[in-house]
Design a protein around this motif. Structure first.
Motif: not given
Length: 77
Positions: A22-33, A63-69
């Motif tokens: 939601r924060q990154k405005d990406i769907s689970l389907r987009e992220l999965s790809k 994929g989300l361009e974030i850290s593991l933390d």
């Protein structure tokens, strides 16, 4: 013990994946790809119905361009 429980689980149930999407405005389907996971698998992880492995947590964070933390603790609002 299920087949994915091998000691390499991420110390979170994956529920922050939805918040980050939601924060990154990406769907689970987009992220999965983007990360190479099946949409159904990512959905199960994001809804806490499948353990999140460290390997998949790393892929998702990248994929989300974030850290593991950040993935572990969720977006800070």
């Amino acid at each position: 013990m299920n087949e994915e429980s091998n000691g390499n689980e991420f110390p979170d149930d994956g529920s922050t994946v939805l918040a980050w999407c939601r924060q990154k405005d990406i769907s689970l389907r987009e992220l999965s790809k983007k990360v190479g996971l099946e949409p159904s698998s990512l959905s199960l992880i994001a809804h806490g119905r499948r353990p999140l492995s460290l390997e998949n947590a790393t892929k998702i964070a990248e994929g989300l361009e974030i850290s593991l933390d950040d993935l572990r603790y969720g977006p800070r609002n």
